[in-house]
Design a protein around this motif. Structure first.
Motif, PDB file in Angstrom:
ATOM      1  N   THR A  51      -0.933  25.575  45.722  1.00 20.21           N
ATOM      2  CA  THR A  51      -0.936  25.483  47.176  1.00 20.21           C
ATOM      3  C   THR A  51       0.482  25.158  47.635  1.00 20.21           C
ATOM      4  N   TRP A  78       0.690  23.132  55.495  1.00 20.53           N
ATOM      5  CA  TRP A  78       0.213  24.007  54.432  1.00 20.53           C
ATOM      6  C   TRP A  78      -0.697  25.072  54.996  1.00 20.53           C
ATOM      7  N   GLY A  81      -1.145  29.958  49.562  1.00 24.39           N
ATOM      8  CA  GLY A  81      -1.010  29.609  48.152  1.00 24.39           C
ATOM      9  C   GLY A  81      -0.391  30.777  47.411  1.00 24.39           C
ATOM     10  N   SER A 254      -5.594  28.003  51.161  1.00 25.62           N
ATOM     11  CA  SER A 254      -5.834  26.560  51.122  1.00 25.62           C
ATOM     12  C   SER A 254      -7.236  26.233  51.613  1.00 25.62           C
TER      13      SER A 254
END
Length: 286
Positions: A51, A78, A81, A254
């Motif tokens: 990630t 985030w 990935g 994610s």
């Protein structure tokens, strides 16, 4: 044979057939499970999934990041990935995972390879139509190029305008020939790396100072040049610090709240890699 005996005989045959079918089903299921287990072991001995936190690789990674608070209380960006091939055999333009050596809150950092051992590299401004004062460009003389200067026009970076104007890089360095270098890069490399001058056509043939990448080292930067702690500030890194290079980017990989397709996205990436590996096994150039 009486009717009762005949009925028992038929039932016994049916029971045996059912048992055989059940045993065959169990054997096939076990074989399929072992096949998946072996494939999974083989895959993860050569690849890994990560990630990606942070915005230093925008817009290539995390262009629309979600904000989350991690277990250690840090607020992180985030979204995406990556699947990574576990190899230190990398090339120009590869996105690589590098051991952070304490320069990050995480165990590793992700950046793009732009220079390899023996190359001469620099960052300087060139004139750009419609842009007052010009913009920074990364320049490279490959070790095997015979002195040919490459001025890279990188369409994957977030913004040349942000890179040139960001406060992180103000306080430019200007040499006697009027060449403007990125301050942090120039100051760090002047102290630590051997240099050589090359004439750059894009700067009217003026001589520009380049710095040499050491043996078995790489030079790397994030695609978000205005907000990336990379080799401009921490120096080149040995190739033995490379953990691998990206082979597949997983958008929305994610497992954040509201993302119900994260596992599908990962599986599609997994399947693509497996398909390419099968083709490669049979000699295809993929």
């Amino acid at each position: 044979m009486g009717k009762r005996e005949y009925k028992n005989f038929i039932e016994d045959i049916e029971d045996r057939a059912s048992n055989k079918l059940f045993y065959k089903f169990v054997i096939v299921l076990f074989a399929f499970y072992m096949f998946l287990l072996i494939c999974n072991q083989a895959f993860y001995s050569n690849f890994s999934y990560l990630t990606i936190f942070g915005t230093s690789m925008q817009n290539t990674l995390n262009p629309y990041p979600r904000k989350v608070t991690t277990q250690n209380g840090r607020e992180e960006s985030w979204q995406d990935g990556v699947y990574v091939r576990l190899s230190q055999n990398v090339d120009y333009g590869d996105i690589v995972i590098i051991q952070s050596d304490g320069i990050s809150a995480h165990d590793s950092i992700i950046k793009r390879v732009l220079g390899k051992e023996g190359d001469y590299i620099t960052i300087a401004k060139i004139d750009v139509e419609g842009v007052e004062g010009g913009e920074y460009r990364f320049m490279r003389v490959r070790a095997d190029s015979g002195g040919v200067v490459e001025v890279l026009y990188e369409d994957y970076i977030r913004s040349y305008t942000e890179w040139t104007a960001n406060e992180y890089h103000t306080g430019q360095i200007t040499d006697a020939n009027g060449i403007v270098y990125e301050r942090n890069f120039y100051n760090y490399y002047t102290l630590s790396y051997p240099s050589k001058k090359f004439k750059v056509n894009e700067l009217d043939g003026k001589e520009v100072t380049f710095f040499q990448v050491p043996e078995n080292h790489i030079f790397f930067m994030g695609d978000n040049r205005a907000n990336s702690t990379d080799a401009r500030f921490i120096g080149t890194k040995s190739t033995d610090k490379i953990l691998g290079y990206v082979v597949e980017i997983i958008r929305d990989g994610s497992n954040y709240e509201g993302n119900n397709d994260w596992w599908k996205n990962r599986f599609v990436g997994f399947a693509k890699i497996c398909y390419k590996e099968v083709l490669r096994f049979f000699g295809a150039n993929v």
